[in-house]
Design a protein around this motif. Structure first.
Motif, PDB file in Angstrom:
ATOM      1  N   GLU A  82      48.615  66.608  40.331  1.00 47.41           N
ATOM      2  CA  GLU A  82      49.509  66.205  39.244  1.00 47.41           C
ATOM      3  C   GLU A  82      50.815  65.589  39.740  1.00 47.41           C
ATOM      4  O   GLU A  82      51.183  64.498  39.327  1.00 47.41           O
ATOM      5  CB  GLU A  82      49.818  67.421  38.356  1.00 47.41           C
ATOM      6  CG  GLU A  82      48.595  67.982  37.666  1.00 47.41           C
ATOM      7  CD  GLU A  82      48.853  69.297  36.966  1.00 47.41           C
ATOM      8  OE1 GLU A  82      50.032  69.685  36.785  1.00 47.41           O
ATOM      9  OE2 GLU A  82      47.866  69.960  36.600  1.00 47.41           O
ATOM     10  N   TYR A  84      51.970  64.666  42.937  1.00 40.59           N
ATOM     11  CA  TYR A  84      51.898  63.535  43.874  1.00 40.59           C
ATOM     12  C   TYR A  84      51.518  62.233  43.162  1.00 40.59           C
ATOM     13  O   TYR A  84      52.217  61.229  43.342  1.00 40.59           O
ATOM     14  CB  TYR A  84      50.929  63.846  45.024  1.00 40.59           C
ATOM     15  CG  TYR A  84      50.813  62.711  46.003  1.00 40.59           C
ATOM     16  CD1 TYR A  84      51.809  62.483  46.946  1.00 40.59           C
ATOM     17  CD2 TYR A  84      49.730  61.847  45.967  1.00 40.59           C
ATOM     18  CE1 TYR A  84      51.721  61.423  47.839  1.00 40.59           C
ATOM     19  CE2 TYR A  84      49.635  60.787  46.858  1.00 40.59           C
ATOM     20  CZ  TYR A  84      50.632  60.582  47.788  1.00 40.59           C
ATOM     21  OH  TYR A  84      50.549  59.530  48.654  1.00 40.59           O
ATOM     22  N   PRO A  85      50.449  62.212  42.351  1.00 37.87           N
ATOM     23  CA  PRO A  85      50.130  60.959  41.652  1.00 37.87           C
ATOM     24  C   PRO A  85      51.256  60.498  40.715  1.00 37.87           C
ATOM     25  O   PRO A  85      51.550  59.301  40.631  1.00 37.87           O
ATOM     26  CB  PRO A  85      48.869  61.291  40.856  1.00 37.87           C
ATOM     27  CG  PRO A  85      48.264  62.449  41.559  1.00 37.87           C
ATOM     28  CD  PRO A  85      49.421  63.222  42.120  1.00 37.87           C
ATOM     29  N   TYR A  86      51.891  61.451  40.048  1.00 38.19           N
ATOM     30  CA  TYR A  86      53.005  61.100  39.156  1.00 38.19           C
ATOM     31  C   TYR A  86      54.130  60.451  39.950  1.00 38.19           C
ATOM     32  O   TYR A  86      54.661  59.402  39.560  1.00 38.19           O
ATOM     33  CB  TYR A  86      53.502  62.356  38.427  1.00 38.19           C
ATOM     34  CG  TYR A  86      54.833  62.150  37.767  1.00 38.19           C
ATOM     35  CD1 TYR A  86      54.940  61.439  36.581  1.00 38.19           C
ATOM     36  CD2 TYR A  86      55.998  62.646  38.354  1.00 38.19           C
ATOM     37  CE1 TYR A  86      56.174  61.227  35.986  1.00 38.19           C
ATOM     38  CE2 TYR A  86      57.230  62.440  37.771  1.00 38.19           C
ATOM     39  CZ  TYR A  86      57.326  61.733  36.581  1.00 38.19           C
ATOM     40  OH  TYR A  86      58.537  61.529  36.001  1.00 38.19           O
ATOM     41  N   LYS A  88      54.008  59.046  42.895  1.00 38.62           N
ATOM     42  CA  LYS A  88      53.539  57.793  43.494  1.00 38.62           C
ATOM     43  C   LYS A  88      53.610  56.656  42.473  1.00 38.62           C
ATOM     44  O   LYS A  88      54.000  55.543  42.808  1.00 38.62           O
ATOM     45  CB  LYS A  88      52.103  57.986  44.008  1.00 38.62           C
ATOM     46  CG  LYS A  88      51.598  56.877  44.857  1.00 38.62           C
ATOM     47  CD  LYS A  88      51.960  57.125  46.285  1.00 38.62           C
ATOM     48  CE  LYS A  88      51.221  56.154  47.156  1.00 38.62           C
ATOM     49  NZ  LYS A  88      51.900  55.942  48.402  1.00 38.62           N
ATOM     50  N   ASN A  89      53.232  56.964  41.224  1.00 42.06           N
ATOM     51  CA  ASN A  89      53.209  55.945  40.178  1.00 42.06           C
ATOM     52  C   ASN A  89      54.573  55.694  39.550  1.00 42.06           C
ATOM     53  O   ASN A  89      54.765  54.681  38.887  1.00 42.06           O
ATOM     54  CB  ASN A  89      52.216  56.333  39.079  1.00 42.06           C
ATOM     55  CG  ASN A  89      50.792  56.281  39.576  1.00 42.06           C
ATOM     56  OD1 ASN A  89      50.446  55.478  40.430  1.00 42.06           O
ATOM     57  ND2 ASN A  89      49.955  57.162  39.054  1.00 42.06           N
ATOM     58  N   SER A  90      55.494  56.601  39.741  1.00 46.53           N
ATOM     59  CA  SER A  90      56.784  56.453  39.060  1.00 46.53           C
ATOM     60  C   SER A  90      57.931  56.155  40.011  1.00 46.53           C
ATOM     61  O   SER A  90      59.081  56.425  39.676  1.00 46.53           O
ATOM     62  CB  SER A  90      57.089  57.713  38.256  1.00 46.53           C
ATOM     63  OG  SER A  90      57.327  58.792  39.109  1.00 46.53           O
ATOM     64  N   SER A  92      60.861  54.543  41.453  1.00 47.62           N
ATOM     65  CA  SER A  92      61.852  53.773  40.717  1.00 47.62           C
ATOM     66  C   SER A  92      61.825  52.301  41.106  1.00 47.62           C
ATOM     67  O   SER A  92      62.012  51.947  42.266  1.00 47.62           O
ATOM     68  CB  SER A  92      63.238  54.356  40.976  1.00 47.62           C
ATOM     69  OG  SER A  92      64.201  53.562  40.361  1.00 47.62           O
ATOM     70  N   ASP A 108      55.280  60.229  50.360  1.00 46.95           N
ATOM     71  CA  ASP A 108      54.215  60.316  51.363  1.00 46.95           C
ATOM     72  C   ASP A 108      54.328  61.601  52.180  1.00 46.95           C
ATOM     73  O   ASP A 108      53.318  62.201  52.544  1.00 46.95           O
ATOM     74  CB  ASP A 108      54.237  59.095  52.285  1.00 46.95           C
ATOM     75  CG  ASP A 108      53.687  57.860  51.606  1.00 46.95           C
ATOM     76  OD1 ASP A 108      52.961  57.998  50.593  1.00 46.95           O
ATOM     77  OD2 ASP A 108      53.990  56.749  52.069  1.00 46.95           O
TER      78      ASP A 108
END
Length: 159
Positions: A82, A84-86, A88-90, A92, A108
């Motif tokens: 939950e 890490y992907p959040y 990675k996608n967010s 700024s 990372d």
């Protein structure tokens, strides 16, 4: 029978240090602290992450260690699935230059920190199981009486 084995305590101390270092980064701390984790899971983690000094004196109960191990494995699983992907996608889009690089490195590094933490949790589990077997020769070891530990491997290895 309390667990006072110094090697086990040393593994717990190392685990606590890795846990602390994984949450002490300003780029990931808020997401880790606000992660949806049941209060009883956070509470079960504390003997292995926060209150080590008092346990050094009095020892751990096997069920406390196993509950902490399971809670930490759940934490690691949720961070990987939950948080890490959040993060990675967010990342700024407003950040630039050095700030953007620091954000990327922090995200990372979180993945690496979770792998190190998972290895420490696994090491603690294996060490505790051996102590548990050695301590319970007449009745079944504590880990055999905790069926929820069967999911431990999946929680620690899922990416």
């Amino acid at each position: 029978m309390p667990v006072n084995d110094m090697q086990t305590i040393s593994v717990i101390e190392r685990l606590a240090e890795h846990f602390e270092s994984s949450i002490n980064n300003s780029y990931v701390r808020t997401a880790l602290i606000s992660m949806d984790l049941p209060p009883n899971t956070r509470l079960a983690m504390q003997p292995l992450t926060d209150k080590i000094d008092s346990y050094k004196l009095h020892g751990y109960r096997f069920d406390e260690i196993y509950s902490g191990i399971l809670a930490l494995a759940t934490y690691i699983y949720k961070v990987r699935k939950e948080v890490y992907p959040y993060l990675k996608n967010s990342l700024s889009g407003k950040a630039s230059g050095d700030e953007k690089i620091l954000q990327l490195l922090a995200v990372d590094n979180l993945r690496t920190n979770m792998s190190v933490l998972a290895d420490d949790v696994s090491d603690l589990y294996m060490r505790t199981v051996q102590l548990d077997k050695d301590s319970h020769r007449v009745k079944p070891p504590v880990y055999e009486r905790m069926p929820e530990l069967k999911s431990l491997g999946q929680l620690l290895t899922s990416d």
